[in-house]
Design a protein around this motif. Structure first.
Motif, PDB file in Angstrom:
ATOM      1  N   GLY A 212     -22.080  40.569 -38.918  1.00 20.42           N
ATOM      2  CA  GLY A 212     -21.961  41.385 -37.727  1.00 20.42           C
ATOM      3  C   GLY A 212     -20.658  42.151 -37.633  1.00 20.42           C
ATOM      4  O   GLY A 212     -20.178  42.428 -36.534  1.00 20.42           O
TER       5      GLY A 212
ATOM      6  N   GLN B 286     -23.776  41.400 -25.882  1.00 18.17           N
ATOM      7  CA  GLN B 286     -24.690  40.742 -26.806  1.00 18.17           C
ATOM      8  C   GLN B 286     -26.120  40.812 -26.272  1.00 18.17           C
ATOM      9  O   GLN B 286     -26.389  40.407 -25.145  1.00 18.17           O
ATOM     10  CB  GLN B 286     -24.303  39.269 -26.962  1.00 18.17           C
TER      11      GLN B 286
ATOM     12  N   GLU C 206     -29.255  42.483 -38.595  1.00 17.81           N
ATOM     13  CA  GLU C 206     -27.834  42.733 -38.371  1.00 17.81           C
ATOM     14  C   GLU C 206     -27.417  42.349 -36.960  1.00 17.81           C
ATOM     15  O   GLU C 206     -26.351  41.779 -36.743  1.00 17.81           O
ATOM     16  CB  GLU C 206     -27.480  44.203 -38.644  1.00 17.81           C
ATOM     17  N   GLU C 207     -28.264  42.669 -35.965  1.00 23.60           N
ATOM     18  CA  GLU C 207     -27.975  42.283 -34.577  1.00 23.60           C
ATOM     19  C   GLU C 207     -27.979  40.769 -34.412  1.00 23.60           C
ATOM     20  O   GLU C 207     -27.141  40.218 -33.694  1.00 23.60           O
ATOM     21  CB  GLU C 207     -28.994  42.921 -33.618  1.00 23.60           C
TER      22      GLU C 207
ATOM     23  N   ARG D 178     -24.713  39.408 -35.950  1.00 20.99           N
ATOM     24  CA  ARG D 178     -23.583  39.664 -35.044  1.00 20.99           C
ATOM     25  C   ARG D 178     -23.652  38.743 -33.829  1.00 20.99           C
ATOM     26  O   ARG D 178     -22.640  38.183 -33.415  1.00 20.99           O
ATOM     27  CB  ARG D 178     -23.560  41.120 -34.607  1.00 20.99           C
TER      28      ARG D 178
END
Length: 194
Positions: free
Chosen positions: A30, A132, A140-141, A144
């Protein structure tokens, strides 16, 4: 955090060159722990020396691809399947700094705690304001969100620890925990110059 094992785990997915490894690490964490390319190439050199990766030929763009070896694959899988022992060492710079501040005459440990607490709360607020998503849609989210969630929990724990340390120090008079230099000298040390 082990850069060595992280790179091996990525290389277990297929051959990569240095900048590609940096990009993959960034995607999978992330963008929360930036690695410089020099660190990656130094790590790759050590991995090659240790027989965990092998250097392939360069492509038409000059990129040298590294491939994981069977020994490297075994190490990556062992790392991924083994718990991290966080209790291995007490070399936490903040804990050491506070322990020294509390025991050194003339140092205001409460001020040290307050300054750190302000910085820790500011960091926590920044992390919480990162927006968030509750349902991370892309890989990818998700990566992270997992890393930022861990950072938020660590920042919350640090603030709680600082509050507890402040209470512990406030419960006794300042002089009760100050330590003067010991008059007893260790037997070992550097001999005087003659």
């Amino acid at each position: 955090m082990s850069v060595r094992q992280s790179l091996l785990a990525i290389l277990d997915q297929g051959p990569c060159y240095g900048y590609q490894l940096r990009s993959e690490f960034d995607r999978r964490t992330g963008s929360t722990w930036p690695l410089n390319v020099g660190q990656i190439y130094n790590t790759l050199d050590r991995l090659e020396r240790d027989g965990l990766v092998s250097r392939g030929a360069a492509d038409e763009h000059g990129h040298v691809y590294f491939e994981i070896t069977d020994a490297g694959r075994a190490e990556a899988r062992s790392w991924l399947s083994s718990p991290i022992d966080r209790g291995q060492t007490v070399r936490d710079e903040l804990a050491i700094k506070l322990a020294l501040a509390a025991t050194l005459p003339g140092v205001d440990a409460a001020a040290v705690i307050q300054a750190q607490r302000q910085a820790s709360v500011a960091r926590l607020q920044t992390l919480q304001g990162a927006g968030q998503p509750d349902d991370a849609g892309t890989p990818e989210e998700l990566a992270r969100a997992l890393v930022v969630d861990a950072m938020i929990c660590a920042a919350e724990a640090e603030v709680r620890w600082l509050d507890g340390a402040a209470q512990r120090l406030a419960a006794r008079p300042r002089r009760a925990y100050e330590l003067a230099l010991s008059s007893e000298r260790p037997r070992r040390g550097r001999p005087a110059a003659s």
